[in-house]
Design a protein around this motif. Structure first.
Motif, PDB file in Angstrom:
ATOM      1  N   SER A 247       0.806  -1.225   0.000  1.00 35.48           N
ATOM      2  CA  SER A 247       0.000   0.000   0.000  1.00 35.48           C
ATOM      3  C   SER A 247       0.838   1.274   0.000  1.00 35.48           C
ATOM      4  N   GLY A 248       2.115   1.142   0.321  1.00 38.76           N
ATOM      5  CA  GLY A 248       2.973   2.332   0.392  1.00 38.76           C
ATOM      6  C   GLY A 248       2.793   3.118   1.676  1.00 38.76           C
ATOM      7  N   ILE A 249       2.226   2.478   2.702  1.00 40.47           N
ATOM      8  CA  ILE A 249       2.061   3.109   4.017  1.00 40.47           C
ATOM      9  C   ILE A 249       3.153   2.552   4.921  1.00 40.47           C
ATOM     10  N   ASP A 250       3.769   3.409   5.703  1.00 42.05           N
ATOM     11  CA  ASP A 250       4.816   2.982   6.615  1.00 42.05           C
ATOM     12  C   ASP A 250       4.271   1.982   7.640  1.00 42.05           C
ATOM     13  N   VAL A 251       5.040   0.954   7.941  1.00 41.26           N
ATOM     14  CA  VAL A 251       4.635  -0.076   8.903  1.00 41.26           C
ATOM     15  C   VAL A 251       4.238   0.559  10.238  1.00 41.26           C
ATOM     16  N   ASP A 252       5.022   1.530  10.691  1.00 35.56           N
ATOM     17  CA  ASP A 252       4.730   2.172  11.979  1.00 35.56           C
ATOM     18  C   ASP A 252       3.386   2.904  11.961  1.00 35.56           C
TER      19      ASP A 252
ATOM     20  N   ARG B  99      -4.816   2.386  17.862  1.00 35.34           N
ATOM     21  CA  ARG B  99      -5.666   3.557  18.124  1.00 35.34           C
ATOM     22  C   ARG B  99      -4.870   4.822  18.467  1.00 35.34           C
ATOM     23  N   ARG B 100      -3.622   4.870  18.066  1.00 37.80           N
ATOM     24  CA  ARG B 100      -2.801   6.057  18.306  1.00 37.80           C
ATOM     25  C   ARG B 100      -2.803   7.006  17.115  1.00 37.80           C
ATOM     26  N   LYS B 101      -3.320   6.531  15.980  1.00 37.58           N
ATOM     27  CA  LYS B 101      -3.378   7.349  14.764  1.00 37.58           C
ATOM     28  C   LYS B 101      -4.710   7.102  14.086  1.00 37.58           C
ATOM     29  N   ASP B 102      -5.266   8.171  13.553  1.00 34.19           N
ATOM     30  CA  ASP B 102      -6.523   8.071  12.822  1.00 34.19           C
ATOM     31  C   ASP B 102      -6.246   7.886  11.332  1.00 34.19           C
ATOM     32  N   VAL B 103      -7.242   7.365  10.644  1.00 33.06           N
ATOM     33  CA  VAL B 103      -7.156   7.215   9.193  1.00 33.06           C
ATOM     34  C   VAL B 103      -7.492   8.567   8.559  1.00 33.06           C
ATOM     35  N   ASP B 104      -6.665   8.983   7.614  1.00 26.75           N
ATOM     36  CA  ASP B 104      -6.962  10.190   6.845  1.00 26.75           C
ATOM     37  C   ASP B 104      -7.194   9.770   5.387  1.00 26.75           C
ATOM     38  N   ALA B 105      -7.422  10.736   4.521  1.00 30.33           N
ATOM     39  CA  ALA B 105      -7.759  10.435   3.126  1.00 30.33           C
ATOM     40  C   ALA B 105      -6.635   9.673   2.421  1.00 30.33           C
ATOM     41  N   ARG B 106      -5.391  10.035   2.676  1.00 32.96           N
ATOM     42  CA  ARG B 106      -4.251   9.357   2.036  1.00 32.96           C
ATOM     43  C   ARG B 106      -4.211   7.887   2.437  1.00 32.96           C
ATOM     44  N   ILE B 107      -4.328   7.626   3.721  1.00 29.27           N
ATOM     45  CA  ILE B 107      -4.289   6.244   4.209  1.00 29.27           C
ATOM     46  C   ILE B 107      -5.503   5.474   3.701  1.00 29.27           C
ATOM     47  N   ASP B 108      -6.666   6.121   3.726  1.00 27.61           N
ATOM     48  CA  ASP B 108      -7.880   5.467   3.238  1.00 27.61           C
ATOM     49  C   ASP B 108      -7.711   4.993   1.804  1.00 27.61           C
ATOM     50  N   LEU B 109      -7.261   5.868   0.936  1.00 30.96           N
ATOM     51  CA  LEU B 109      -7.145   5.509  -0.472  1.00 30.96           C
ATOM     52  C   LEU B 109      -6.140   4.381  -0.687  1.00 30.96           C
TER      53      LEU B 109
ATOM     54  N   GLY C  21      -8.966  -3.769  -2.094  1.00 31.09           N
ATOM     55  CA  GLY C  21     -10.052  -3.866  -3.066  1.00 31.09           C
ATOM     56  C   GLY C  21     -11.379  -3.340  -2.542  1.00 31.09           C
ATOM     57  N   MET C  22     -11.317  -2.373  -1.662  1.00 32.60           N
ATOM     58  CA  MET C  22     -12.529  -1.761  -1.112  1.00 32.60           C
ATOM     59  C   MET C  22     -12.799  -0.461  -1.862  1.00 32.60           C
ATOM     60  N   SER C  23     -13.979   0.101  -1.635  1.00 34.24           N
ATOM     61  CA  SER C  23     -14.309   1.364  -2.294  1.00 34.24           C
ATOM     62  C   SER C  23     -13.553   2.516  -1.629  1.00 34.24           C
ATOM     63  N   ASP C  24     -13.219   3.515  -2.451  1.00 35.41           N
ATOM     64  CA  ASP C  24     -12.578   4.714  -1.912  1.00 35.41           C
ATOM     65  C   ASP C  24     -13.480   5.284  -0.818  1.00 35.41           C
ATOM     66  N   GLY C  25     -12.899   5.609   0.308  1.00 32.09           N
ATOM     67  CA  GLY C  25     -13.661   6.177   1.408  1.00 32.09           C
ATOM     68  C   GLY C  25     -14.099   5.154   2.449  1.00 32.09           C
ATOM     69  N   PHE C  26     -13.902   3.869   2.188  1.00 28.80           N
ATOM     70  CA  PHE C  26     -14.354   2.832   3.109  1.00 28.80           C
ATOM     71  C   PHE C  26     -13.763   3.018   4.504  1.00 28.80           C
ATOM     72  N   PHE C  27     -12.447   3.123   4.598  1.00 29.89           N
ATOM     73  CA  PHE C  27     -11.792   3.238   5.898  1.00 29.89           C
ATOM     74  C   PHE C  27     -12.018   4.617   6.513  1.00 29.89           C
ATOM     75  N   LEU C  28     -12.136   5.631   5.682  1.00 26.62           N
ATOM     76  CA  LEU C  28     -12.412   6.977   6.182  1.00 26.62           C
ATOM     77  C   LEU C  28     -13.819   7.064   6.780  1.00 26.62           C
ATOM     78  N   ARG C  29     -14.777   6.378   6.167  1.00 21.97           N
ATOM     79  CA  ARG C  29     -16.135   6.337   6.737  1.00 21.97           C
ATOM     80  C   ARG C  29     -16.143   5.626   8.080  1.00 21.97           C
ATOM     81  N   LEU C  30     -15.378   4.550   8.200  1.00 20.30           N
ATOM     82  CA  LEU C  30     -15.260   3.878   9.503  1.00 20.30           C
ATOM     83  C   LEU C  30     -14.686   4.833  10.540  1.00 20.30           C
ATOM     84  N   GLN C  31     -13.669   5.591  10.146  1.00 17.62           N
ATOM     85  CA  GLN C  31     -13.061   6.562  11.052  1.00 17.62           C
ATOM     86  C   GLN C  31     -14.070   7.635  11.459  1.00 17.62           C
ATOM     87  N   ASN C  32     -14.830   8.135  10.477  1.00 21.89           N
ATOM     88  CA  ASN C  32     -15.825   9.172  10.776  1.00 21.89           C
ATOM     89  C   ASN C  32     -16.901   8.662  11.728  1.00 21.89           C
TER      90      ASN C  32
END
Length: 106
Positions: free
Chosen positions: A42-47, A55-65, A72-83
């Motif tokens: 995904s290109g997201i840092d392991v940390d 639960r020390r960091k929230d999902v933002d748009a970059r991480i969500d996408l 293979g989820m829809s764009d916004g899936f993880f961001l909606r969970l965060q919201n």
């Protein structure tokens, strides 16, 4: 004021499930995918991924996408969970105050 006639005490509420819990339990543990594979794919840092699961960091748009594309989820899936989690946290902490707000007439 709420239109509900049912009063729910805080001790009766279910836990507010964080997006990191869902990521860990449903996407990683449930499928036995190592965090390192998710990070590399995904290109997201392991940390960052570990911080989300802890639960020390929230999902933002970059991480969500990135997570959505990787799993293979829809764009916004993880961001909606965060919201949803954020909204529930505010409802739990400020619910009584929010119930005192009087809706302005149009």
């Amino acid at each position: 004021m709420s239109g509900s006639r049912t009063i729910t005490l805080d001790d009766e509420r279910l836990d507010n499930v964080h997006v990191g819990d869902i990521l860990r339990e449903d996407f990683l543990i449930g499928t036995e995918i190592p965090v390192e594979d998710v990070a590399a794919g995904s290109g997201i840092d392991v940390d960052e991924i570990i911080a989300i699961m802890d639960r020390r960091k929230d999902v933002d748009a970059r991480i969500d996408l990135r997570l959505a594309r990787y799993f293979g989820m829809s764009d916004g899936f993880f961001l909606r969970l965060q919201n949803h989690w954020d909204i529930e946290e505010v409802l739990r902490s400020e619910g009584a105050e929010l119930d005192r707000i009087i809706q302005r007439a149009a």
